[in-house]
Design an enzyme around this catalytic site. Structure first.
Site, PDB file in Angstrom:
ATOM      1  N   GLY A  42       0.819  -1.217   0.000  1.00 39.36           N
ATOM      2  CA  GLY A  42       0.000   0.000   0.000  1.00 39.36           C
ATOM      3  C   GLY A  42       0.852   1.267   0.000  1.00 39.36           C
ATOM      4  O   GLY A  42       2.088   1.213  -0.078  1.00 39.36           O
ATOM      5  N   ASN A  65      -6.594  -3.084  -1.440  1.00 40.37           N
ATOM      6  CA  ASN A  65      -6.558  -1.634  -1.669  1.00 40.37           C
ATOM      7  C   ASN A  65      -5.149  -1.228  -2.118  1.00 40.37           C
ATOM      8  O   ASN A  65      -4.628  -0.192  -1.728  1.00 40.37           O
ATOM      9  CB  ASN A  65      -6.962  -0.885  -0.390  1.00 40.37           C
ATOM     10  N   PHE A  73       0.436  -2.341   8.577  1.00 42.49           N
ATOM     11  CA  PHE A  73      -0.190  -1.281   7.768  1.00 42.49           C
ATOM     12  C   PHE A  73      -1.535  -1.710   7.192  1.00 42.49           C
ATOM     13  O   PHE A  73      -2.215  -0.884   6.575  1.00 42.49           O
ATOM     14  CB  PHE A  73       0.700  -0.945   6.559  1.00 42.49           C
ATOM     15  N   SER A  93      -3.659   6.710  13.883  1.00 46.10           N
ATOM     16  CA  SER A  93      -3.995   7.907  13.116  1.00 46.10           C
ATOM     17  C   SER A  93      -4.360   9.042  14.060  1.00 46.10           C
ATOM     18  O   SER A  93      -4.881   8.803  15.167  1.00 46.10           O
ATOM     19  CB  SER A  93      -5.204   7.591  12.232  1.00 46.10           C
ATOM     20  N   TYR A 139     -14.256   4.134  11.369  1.00 44.15           N
ATOM     21  CA  TYR A 139     -12.807   4.052  11.129  1.00 44.15           C
ATOM     22  C   TYR A 139     -12.041   4.510  12.366  1.00 44.15           C
ATOM     23  O   TYR A 139     -11.119   3.821  12.844  1.00 44.15           O
ATOM     24  CB  TYR A 139     -12.441   4.918   9.909  1.00 44.15           C
ATOM     25  N   LYS A 187      -9.481   2.349  15.074  1.00 47.23           N
ATOM     26  CA  LYS A 187      -8.098   2.662  15.467  1.00 47.23           C
ATOM     27  C   LYS A 187      -7.979   2.753  16.999  1.00 47.23           C
ATOM     28  O   LYS A 187      -7.011   2.272  17.577  1.00 47.23           O
ATOM     29  CB  LYS A 187      -7.636   3.974  14.822  1.00 47.23           C
ATOM     30  N   TYR A 231      -0.391   8.821  12.797  1.00 51.37           N
ATOM     31  CA  TYR A 231      -0.048   9.602  11.605  1.00 51.37           C
ATOM     32  C   TYR A 231      -0.969  10.806  11.481  1.00 51.37           C
ATOM     33  O   TYR A 231      -2.178  10.686  11.668  1.00 51.37           O
ATOM     34  CB  TYR A 231      -0.275   8.807  10.321  1.00 51.37           C
ATOM     35  N   PHE A 232      -0.409  11.915  11.033  1.00 48.68           N
ATOM     36  CA  PHE A 232      -1.237  13.053  10.650  1.00 48.68           C
ATOM     37  C   PHE A 232      -1.607  12.887   9.161  1.00 48.68           C
ATOM     38  O   PHE A 232      -2.177  11.866   8.820  1.00 48.68           O
ATOM     39  CB  PHE A 232      -0.583  14.364  11.107  1.00 48.68           C
ATOM     40  N   ARG A 260      -4.356  21.433   8.134  1.00 46.72           N
ATOM     41  CA  ARG A 260      -3.916  20.068   8.459  1.00 46.72           C
ATOM     42  C   ARG A 260      -2.392  20.003   8.489  1.00 46.72           C
ATOM     43  O   ARG A 260      -1.709  20.799   7.853  1.00 46.72           O
ATOM     44  CB  ARG A 260      -4.403  19.069   7.393  1.00 46.72           C
ATOM     45  N   ASP A 301     -15.947  17.137   8.980  1.00 47.34           N
ATOM     46  CA  ASP A 301     -14.614  17.755   8.961  1.00 47.34           C
ATOM     47  C   ASP A 301     -14.400  18.649  10.180  1.00 47.34           C
ATOM     48  O   ASP A 301     -15.353  19.222  10.723  1.00 47.34           O
ATOM     49  CB  ASP A 301     -14.424  18.607   7.695  1.00 47.34           C
TER      50      ASP A 301
HETATM   51  N1  UFG Z   1     -10.512  18.924   1.279  1.00 47.62           N
HETATM   52  C1  UFG Z   1     -11.090  19.703   0.307  1.00 47.62           C
HETATM   53  N2  UFG Z   1     -11.453  19.113  -0.877  1.00 47.62           N
HETATM   54  C2  UFG Z   1     -11.250  17.794  -1.126  1.00 47.62           C
HETATM   55  C3  UFG Z   1     -10.660  17.000  -0.130  1.00 47.62           C
HETATM   56  C4  UFG Z   1     -10.297  17.604   1.069  1.00 47.62           C
HETATM   57  O1  UFG Z   1     -11.296  20.904   0.503  1.00 47.62           O
HETATM   58  O2  UFG Z   1     -11.616  17.307  -2.217  1.00 47.62           O
HETATM   59  C5  UFG Z   1     -10.104  19.565   2.549  1.00 47.62           C
HETATM   60  C6  UFG Z   1     -10.814  19.012   3.756  1.00 47.62           C
HETATM   61  O3  UFG Z   1     -12.017  19.691   3.989  1.00 47.62           O
HETATM   62  C7  UFG Z   1      -9.774  19.245   4.863  1.00 47.62           C
HETATM   63  C8  UFG Z   1      -8.442  19.068   4.119  1.00 47.62           C
HETATM   64  O4  UFG Z   1      -8.724  19.261   2.738  1.00 47.62           O
HETATM   65  O5  UFG Z   1      -9.830  20.548   5.342  1.00 47.62           O
HETATM   66  C9  UFG Z   1      -7.822  17.695   4.292  1.00 47.62           C
HETATM   67  O6  UFG Z   1      -8.761  16.693   3.944  1.00 47.62           O
HETATM   68  P1  UFG Z   1      -8.340  15.162   3.721  1.00 47.62           P
HETATM   69  O7  UFG Z   1      -9.559  14.429   3.314  1.00 47.62           O
HETATM   70  O8  UFG Z   1      -7.145  15.080   2.826  1.00 47.62           O
HETATM   71  O9  UFG Z   1      -7.830  14.721   5.172  1.00 47.62           O
HETATM   72  P2  UFG Z   1      -8.588  14.701   6.579  1.00 47.62           P
HETATM   73  O10 UFG Z   1      -7.749  15.522   7.503  1.00 47.62           O
HETATM   74  O11 UFG Z   1     -10.014  15.042   6.453  1.00 47.62           O
HETATM   75  O12 UFG Z   1      -8.520  13.149   6.930  1.00 47.62           O
HETATM   76  C10 UFG Z   1      -7.264  12.528   7.122  1.00 47.62           C
HETATM   77  C11 UFG Z   1      -7.349  11.046   6.794  1.00 47.62           C
HETATM   78  C12 UFG Z   1      -8.221  10.348   7.772  1.00 47.62           C
HETATM   79  C13 UFG Z   1      -7.849  10.669   9.171  1.00 47.62           C
HETATM   80  C14 UFG Z   1      -7.795  12.175   9.390  1.00 47.62           C
HETATM   81  C15 UFG Z   1      -7.343  12.555  10.770  1.00 47.62           C
HETATM   82  O13 UFG Z   1      -7.867  10.858   5.492  1.00 47.62           O
HETATM   83  O14 UFG Z   1      -8.060   8.954   7.586  1.00 47.62           O
HETATM   84  O15 UFG Z   1      -6.879  12.731   8.441  1.00 47.62           O
HETATM   85  O16 UFG Z   1      -6.073  12.092  10.977  1.00 47.62           O
HETATM   86  F1  UFG Z   1      -8.780  10.159   9.996  1.00 47.62           F
END
Ligand code: UFG
Length: 342
Positions: free
Chosen positions: A11, A36, A81, A125, A149, A153, A177-178, A231, A295
């Site tokens: 992965g 995956n 993983f 996570s 999910y 974890k 992980y962030f 983030r 979110d």
């Molecule tokens: N975002 C957009 N458009 C998109 C996708 C994301 O604006 O098409 C924004 C989201 O609103 C957020 C940021 O980009 O503000 C990051 O979004 P991600 O989906 O990339 O990541 P997240 O922080 O929402 O989620 C990730 C992992 C999860 C984990 C989480 C907390 O995907 O598995 O971090 O660690 F749970």
């Protein structure tokens, strides 16, 4: 040579960690069911490392097979993983997540116990912090789940803690992980999501190649400097090297620990878009939309414990993350789709 088993090693994070482990002198063995991931990654790993890749197709749910594999290779530690990670899918298919992520971890630990291998590095996570009361987030923050999910974890963290309390010969490193992004600088391996990407960076990368028309920015009314979500994006090679540091510490000290793997800095969605435009040399079109349900406004790590415990800190910048993502995406617009099957 120290043999290490990587469940889910084909992965995104597993494959980059494979490369870092080989560079550090470990001998990793990949176990993956390709649910995956793509078998084409194996040939790419052989190109990068210049060595044959030991790999087995199979599931962590198969205790007899996994324990035999651990014995056969005299595996010293397991990096686990092999978990599903899509928040939205976990809401729609909770049993799929509980089975693979929770039962998978239990069965893996049963196989390790049976084979006498009791060192585990677990992929957790930042999702375990839920919607944090403040940032930066330290490891002492309370845990909360906002999706099946996230629940899976937290449950795995509790299962590991219970084993550590019960069995003095077990040790474990739990890595929270962030937001992992980027790709190996060769452009040979990277993130290859199936279908429409959920995460920001792969979506931006597909807009940049023209595969998608524009990015939907999920909300610009958050209490952040530019209103978009903040983030802690961490380069996947930094994350991979964090695993090597954690494994070194675990094997050398025999002490268990839980640690954040992040950079300690937050970037907004619009900052990522601007950085990516610079990396690819043209604008990345976007539209501001409503917030995405579930979110949070901001999430970034306090990364001091990782430095203290492991002597590790993330080195690569947002510009590096975008440049490496772009190299991978522009050379492999369909991910591993057309790669040779190993
Ligand atoms: N975002 C957009 N458009 C998109 C996708 C994301 O604006 O098409 C924004 C989201 O609103 C957020 C940021 O980009 O503000 C990051 O979004 P991600 O989906 O990339 O990541 P997240 O922080 O929402 O989620 C990730 C992992 C999860 C984990 C989480 C907390 O995907 O598995 O971090 O660690 F749970």
């Amino acid at each position: 040579m120290t043999n290490i088993l990587l469940t889910g090693g084909a992965g995104y994070i597993g494959s980059h960690t494979y490369v870092a482990l080989v560079s550090a002198g470990y001998r990793p063995i990949i176990l993956d069911d390709y649910s995956n991931s793509h078998p084409g990654v194996i040939a790419r790993l052989e190109d990068i490392t210049g060595q044959p890749v030991a790999h087995v197709r199979g599931s962590v749910l198969d205790v007899a097979m996994v324990s035999a594999l651990i014995e056969q290779h005299a595996v010293q530690a397991v990096l686990h993983f092999a978990g599903f990670k899509a928040v939205g899918e976990s809401v729609a298919e909770p049993l799929k997540y509980f089975d693979n992520n929770i039962t998978g971890t239990v069965r893996l630990m049963q196989a390790m116990e049976r084979a006498g291998c009791r060192a585990l590095v677990f992929s957790s996570s930042a999702t375990v912090y839920g919607d944090p009361a403040a940032v930066p987030i330290t490891e002492a923050f309370p845990l909360a789940h906002t999706s099946p999910y996230g629940y899976s974890k937290i449950a795995c963290e509790h299962i590991i803690a219970a084993m550590l309390a019960a069995k003095p010969d077990w040790h474990a490193s739990v890595l929270r992980y962030f937001n992992p992004v980027g790709a190996h600088p060769s452009g040979l391996i990277g993130e290859s999501p199936q279908g429409v990407p959920n995460n920001l960076m792969p979506y931006v990368a597909q807009v940049a190649t023209g595969k998608r028309a524009h990015l939907n920015v999920w909300g610009a009314d958050y209490p952040t400097p530019d209103g978009t979500g903040l983030r802690d994006y961490i380069h996947v090679m930094d994350l991979a090297e964090g695993h090597v540091a954690a494994l070194d510490a675990l094997l050398q000290t025999g002490r268990s620990f839980t640690v954040n793997l992040g950079t300690g800095a937050g970037h907004s969605v619009l900052e990522v878009v601007r950085a990516f435009s610079l990396a690819c040399g043209h604008a990345v079109p976007y539209k501001i939309c409503e917030r995405r349900p579930g979110d949070i406004a901001q999430c970034y790590a306090d990364a001091t414990l990782a430095l203290q415990l492991l002597g590790w800190r993330a080195q690569r910048t947002l510009a590096d993350m975008c440049a490496d993502t772009w190299r991978w995406q522009s050379r492999n617009p369909d991910g591993y789709h057309e790669a040779a099957i190993a």
